[in-house]
Design a protein around this motif. Structure first.
Motif, PDB file in Angstrom:
ATOM      1  N   THR A   1       0.937  -0.672  -0.118  1.00 61.49           N
ATOM      2  CA  THR A   1      -0.018   0.212  -0.049  1.00 61.49           C
ATOM      3  C   THR A   1       1.169   0.843   0.132  1.00 61.49           C
ATOM      4  OG1 THR A   1      -1.624  -1.237   1.550  1.00 61.49           O
ATOM      5  CG2 THR A   1      -1.523   1.121   1.600  1.00 61.49           C
ATOM      6  N   ILE A   2       0.389   1.657  -0.861  1.00 62.16           N
ATOM      7  CA  ILE A   2       1.117   3.563  -1.063  1.00 62.16           C
ATOM      8  C   ILE A   2       0.278   4.389  -0.726  1.00 62.16           C
ATOM      9  CG2 ILE A   2       3.124   4.844  -2.708  1.00 62.16           C
ATOM     10  CD1 ILE A   2       3.693   2.444  -3.777  1.00 62.16           C
ATOM     11  N   THR A   3       0.828   5.537   0.461  1.00 62.69           N
ATOM     12  CA  THR A   3      -0.057   6.954   0.265  1.00 62.69           C
ATOM     13  C   THR A   3       0.858   8.326   0.052  1.00 62.69           C
ATOM     14  OG1 THR A   3       0.416   6.122   2.609  1.00 62.69           O
ATOM     15  CG2 THR A   3      -1.721   4.977   2.060  1.00 62.69           C
ATOM     16  N   ARG A   4      -0.160   8.847   0.616  1.00 59.05           N
ATOM     17  CA  ARG A   4       0.696   9.975   0.408  1.00 59.05           C
ATOM     18  C   ARG A   4      -0.203  10.517   1.238  1.00 59.05           C
ATOM     19  NH1 ARG A   4       2.516  12.962  -5.137  1.00 59.05           N
ATOM     20  NH2 ARG A   4       3.519  13.978  -3.197  1.00 59.05           N
ATOM     21  N   LEU A   5       0.966  12.018   1.801  1.00 54.59           N
ATOM     22  CA  LEU A   5       0.115  12.295   3.117  1.00 54.59           C
ATOM     23  C   LEU A   5      -0.859  13.696   1.998  1.00 54.59           C
ATOM     24  CD1 LEU A   5       2.969  14.801   4.875  1.00 54.59           C
ATOM     25  CD2 LEU A   5       1.611  12.677   5.643  1.00 54.59           C
ATOM     26  N   ALA A   6      -2.081  13.958   2.997  1.00 58.01           N
ATOM     27  CA  ALA A   6      -2.982  14.364   1.744  1.00 58.01           C
ATOM     28  C   ALA A   6      -2.829  16.794   2.103  1.00 58.01           C
ATOM     29  CB  ALA A   6      -4.236  14.731   3.568  1.00 58.01           C
ATOM     30  N   ARG A   7      -3.030  16.996   1.019  1.00 58.84           N
ATOM     31  CA  ARG A   7      -2.649  17.882   0.156  1.00 58.84           C
ATOM     32  C   ARG A   7      -4.020  18.775   0.789  1.00 58.84           C
ATOM     33  NH1 ARG A   7       1.433  17.301   0.281  1.00 58.84           N
ATOM     34  NH2 ARG A   7       3.169  16.882  -1.277  1.00 58.84           N
ATOM     35  N   GLY A   8      -4.454  19.640   1.388  1.00 55.68           N
ATOM     36  CA  GLY A   8      -5.356  20.586   1.614  1.00 55.68           C
ATOM     37  C   GLY A   8      -5.183  21.861   2.026  1.00 55.68           C
ATOM     38  N   ILE A   9      -6.476  22.885   2.836  1.00 51.71           N
ATOM     39  CA  ILE A   9      -5.825  23.620   3.619  1.00 51.71           C
ATOM     40  C   ILE A   9      -5.514  23.722   4.736  1.00 51.71           C
ATOM     41  CG2 ILE A   9      -7.491  25.549   4.090  1.00 51.71           C
ATOM     42  CD1 ILE A   9      -8.343  24.807   1.304  1.00 51.71           C
ATOM     43  N   PRO A  10      -4.556  24.117   4.985  1.00 57.16           N
ATOM     44  CA  PRO A  10      -3.660  24.098   5.956  1.00 57.16           C
ATOM     45  C   PRO A  10      -4.860  24.821   7.461  1.00 57.16           C
ATOM     46  CG  PRO A  10      -2.336  25.784   4.547  1.00 57.16           C
ATOM     47  CD  PRO A  10      -3.702  25.304   4.028  1.00 57.16           C
ATOM     48  N   ALA A  11      -4.192  24.260   8.776  1.00 57.27           N
ATOM     49  CA  ALA A  11      -5.593  24.418   9.559  1.00 57.27           C
ATOM     50  C   ALA A  11      -5.624  25.938   9.716  1.00 57.27           C
ATOM     51  CB  ALA A  11      -4.928  24.121  10.900  1.00 57.27           C
ATOM     52  N   GLY A  12      -6.135  26.892  10.117  1.00 58.03           N
ATOM     53  CA  GLY A  12      -6.162  28.404  10.272  1.00 58.03           C
ATOM     54  C   GLY A  12      -5.930  29.823   8.643  1.00 58.03           C
ATOM     55  N   VAL A  13      -5.928  29.127   8.310  1.00 54.41           N
ATOM     56  CA  VAL A  13      -5.856  29.670   7.227  1.00 54.41           C
ATOM     57  C   VAL A  13      -7.662  30.647   5.690  1.00 54.41           C
ATOM     58  CG1 VAL A  13      -5.864  29.426   4.301  1.00 54.41           C
ATOM     59  CG2 VAL A  13      -3.761  28.576   5.922  1.00 54.41           C
ATOM     60  N   ASP A  14      -7.852  31.356   6.348  1.00 59.95           N
ATOM     61  CA  ASP A  14      -8.789  31.202   4.641  1.00 59.95           C
ATOM     62  C   ASP A  14      -8.777  31.467   3.595  1.00 59.95           C
ATOM     63  OD1 ASP A  14     -10.205  32.747   7.302  1.00 59.95           O
ATOM     64  OD2 ASP A  14      -9.732  34.433   6.629  1.00 59.95           O
ATOM     65  N   LEU A  15     -10.029  30.492   3.507  1.00 62.03           N
ATOM     66  CA  LEU A  15     -10.484  29.951   1.947  1.00 62.03           C
ATOM     67  C   LEU A  15      -9.326  31.092   0.942  1.00 62.03           C
ATOM     68  CD1 LEU A  15     -13.238  28.399   0.623  1.00 62.03           C
ATOM     69  CD2 LEU A  15     -11.076  27.310   1.192  1.00 62.03           C
ATOM     70  N   GLU A  16      -9.773  31.960   0.859  1.00 62.59           N
ATOM     71  CA  GLU A  16      -9.653  33.731   0.088  1.00 62.59           C
ATOM     72  C   GLU A  16      -8.306  33.731   0.080  1.00 62.59           C
ATOM     73  OE1 GLU A  16     -10.272  37.478   1.348  1.00 62.59           O
ATOM     74  OE2 GLU A  16     -10.840  36.699   3.073  1.00 62.59           O
ATOM     75  N   TYR A  17      -6.883  32.918   1.270  1.00 68.23           N
ATOM     76  CA  TYR A  17      -5.768  33.375   0.585  1.00 68.23           C
ATOM     77  C   TYR A  17      -5.365  32.112   0.780  1.00 68.23           C
ATOM     78  CZ  TYR A  17      -6.486  37.673   3.549  1.00 68.23           C
ATOM     79  OH  TYR A  17      -6.735  39.271   3.592  1.00 68.23           O
ATOM     80  N   ALA A  18      -5.971  31.040   0.567  1.00 70.94           N
ATOM     81  CA  ALA A  18      -5.476  29.685  -0.069  1.00 70.94           C
ATOM     82  C   ALA A  18      -4.770  29.541  -1.528  1.00 70.94           C
ATOM     83  CB  ALA A  18      -6.287  28.582   0.375  1.00 70.94           C
ATOM     84  N   ASP A  19      -3.988  29.613  -2.207  1.00 70.30           N
ATOM     85  CA  ASP A  19      -3.874  29.664  -3.575  1.00 70.30           C
ATOM     86  C   ASP A  19      -4.092  28.841  -4.579  1.00 70.30           C
ATOM     87  OD1 ASP A  19      -1.722  27.238  -4.411  1.00 70.30           O
ATOM     88  OD2 ASP A  19      -1.290  27.744  -2.321  1.00 70.30           O
ATOM     89  N   GLN A  20      -4.114  28.954  -6.017  1.00 68.72           N
ATOM     90  CA  GLN A  20      -5.111  28.122  -6.150  1.00 68.72           C
ATOM     91  C   GLN A  20      -4.677  26.488  -6.516  1.00 68.72           C
ATOM     92  OE1 GLN A  20      -4.547  29.954 -10.679  1.00 68.72           O
ATOM     93  NE2 GLN A  20      -5.827  28.216 -11.242  1.00 68.72           N
ATOM     94  N   ILE A  21      -3.199  26.488  -6.662  1.00 68.21           N
ATOM     95  CA  ILE A  21      -2.962  24.087  -6.036  1.00 68.21           C
ATOM     96  C   ILE A  21      -3.400  24.270  -5.267  1.00 68.21           C
ATOM     97  CG2 ILE A  21      -1.049  23.349  -6.340  1.00 68.21           C
ATOM     98  CD1 ILE A  21       0.346  25.330  -8.189  1.00 68.21           C
ATOM     99  N   THR A  22      -3.361  24.688  -3.908  1.00 69.13           N
ATOM    100  CA  THR A  22      -3.859  24.068  -2.912  1.00 69.13           C
ATOM    101  C   THR A  22      -5.573  23.908  -3.223  1.00 69.13           C
ATOM    102  OG1 THR A  22      -2.065  25.437  -1.531  1.00 69.13           O
ATOM    103  CG2 THR A  22      -4.267  24.284   0.192  1.00 69.13           C
ATOM    104  N   LEU A  23      -6.244  24.880  -3.529  1.00 70.26           N
ATOM    105  CA  LEU A  23      -7.548  24.963  -3.544  1.00 70.26           C
ATOM    106  C   LEU A  23      -8.004  23.459  -4.382  1.00 70.26           C
ATOM    107  CD1 LEU A  23      -9.568  28.551  -3.722  1.00 70.26           C
ATOM    108  CD2 LEU A  23      -9.911  26.132  -1.315  1.00 70.26           C
ATOM    109  N   SER A  24      -7.180  23.223  -5.801  1.00 66.50           N
ATOM    110  CA  SER A  24      -7.175  21.932  -6.210  1.00 66.50           C
ATOM    111  C   SER A  24      -7.404  20.812  -5.497  1.00 66.50           C
ATOM    112  CB  SER A  24      -6.467  21.958  -7.835  1.00 66.50           C
ATOM    113  OG  SER A  24      -7.099  23.380  -7.960  1.00 66.50           O
TER     114      SER A  24
END
Lengths: 205, 205
Positions: free
Chosen positions: B173-196
């Motif tokens: 089984t090969i897994t990877r750490l989840a990519r996503g919004i980091p804790a405490g960050v507003d959606l509007e400040y998240a970059d495009q790749i992070t949001l994707s």
């Protein structure tokens, strides 16, 4: 819990975190960087730190930092420098900043800090008395007060001015570094106090 | 020109400027701070730097940093840790970050960097082969790829995945750490790749 990092690395991190403004994350980065590089670099840093206190002392006249084998600051003994003009600074490193201008050819006097009642530092802990003695011995004609533009720097400058006048130095020229707009700064970004100083100190062209 | 600062201080400044991200001004501040403090502090730093390389080595299985007297990483030999799960990280300090979560009870494998052709670092300089060996020896069931979210980290992760599959590890089984919004960050400040990444990795609640 098992120890995540080896003790020698943790010790290095803890000790580097004693540098000013260095937190544990920065100390971690420094220590790991050194560990990855050749040990030669760590050894060079260690060696210079071991020599630092041993080989550096204060000049007994100017209180600039000098090497152990020197008697006085070379900036003081240098015949080409004007002993009649003395720039009074807070700390030894301020001398480096002024020397970089290459515009100043007088000598220096390091106060060793600023008057700061909150830190328990009064005039007696600073080198005022030694400055007065030097003014008499060397026939100093001008004192340039070059303390920082902070509240403590300003009040130390004021104290120094009064101290010299109260001690029979009425004929001494006392000047201060000009306050004004720093190089490369737009007017709109200059703060109110800086602009007030710049206005008050305006010069005919 | 006369020397403005004593040699021992200049040496310390020069050597401290070898720390990553430290320029001559910061090194000046560090050196002068140490000079003002008791020599004990400089000596402690020097001592730990002299011990650093001598007392730290790499674990021959996980490549985590260990003390000279240890044979293997305590995080590997610890009976309470799950040897069937291995988190693969770039650098030894990444282990510290993962351990701080207190959520992970498997073991680690340090690659020793990332594949970076521009720096001349190919797969052969990293510990891929040793990971494969370890998977066989320890009967590893899950590999968590925990490389950085950088371009090099991503391509190293991809390489590792293919490398394992090409070497008969189809059942792993090969897994990877989840990519996503980091804790405490507003959606509007998240970059495009992070949001994707956050959208693609959305979970049912």
């Amino acid at each position: 819990m098992s120890q995540v990092l080896p003790k020698a690395l943790l010790d290095t991190i803890d000790n580097l975190a004693k540098l000013p403004g260095v937190g544990s994350r920065t100390a971690e980065r420094y220590a790991y960087h050194l560990l990855k590089k050749d040990s030669h670099i760590s050894e060079k840093i260690a060696e210079s730190l071991l020599n630092l206190h041993k080989n550096v002392k204060s000049c007994p006249v100017t209180f600039a930092l000098i090497s152990d084998f020197e008697e006085f600051s070379p900036l003081y003994t240098d015949e080409s420098r004007d002993k009649k003009t003395v720039a009074v600074v807070e700390e030894p490193l301020d001398i480096v900043a002024l020397e970089k201008t290459k515009q100043y050819h007088g000598t220096y006097h390091v106060l060793g800090g600023v008057i700061s009642p909150i830190d328990g530092i009064g005039p007696d802990q600073l080198h005022f008395k030694e400055l007065l003695e030097r003014i008499k011995n060397d026939g100093v004609e001008e004192i340039i007060i070059a303390t920082n533009a902070s509240v403590e720097g300003e009040s130390t400058a004021l104290y120094l001015q009064r101290y010299l006048q109260d001690n029979g130095q009425e004929n001494l020229t006392i000047t201060r570094l000009a306050r004004g707009i720093p190089a490369g700064v737009d007017l709109e970004y200059a703060d109110q106090i800086t602009l007030s100083h710049a206005l008050a100190g305006r010069r005919k062209i």
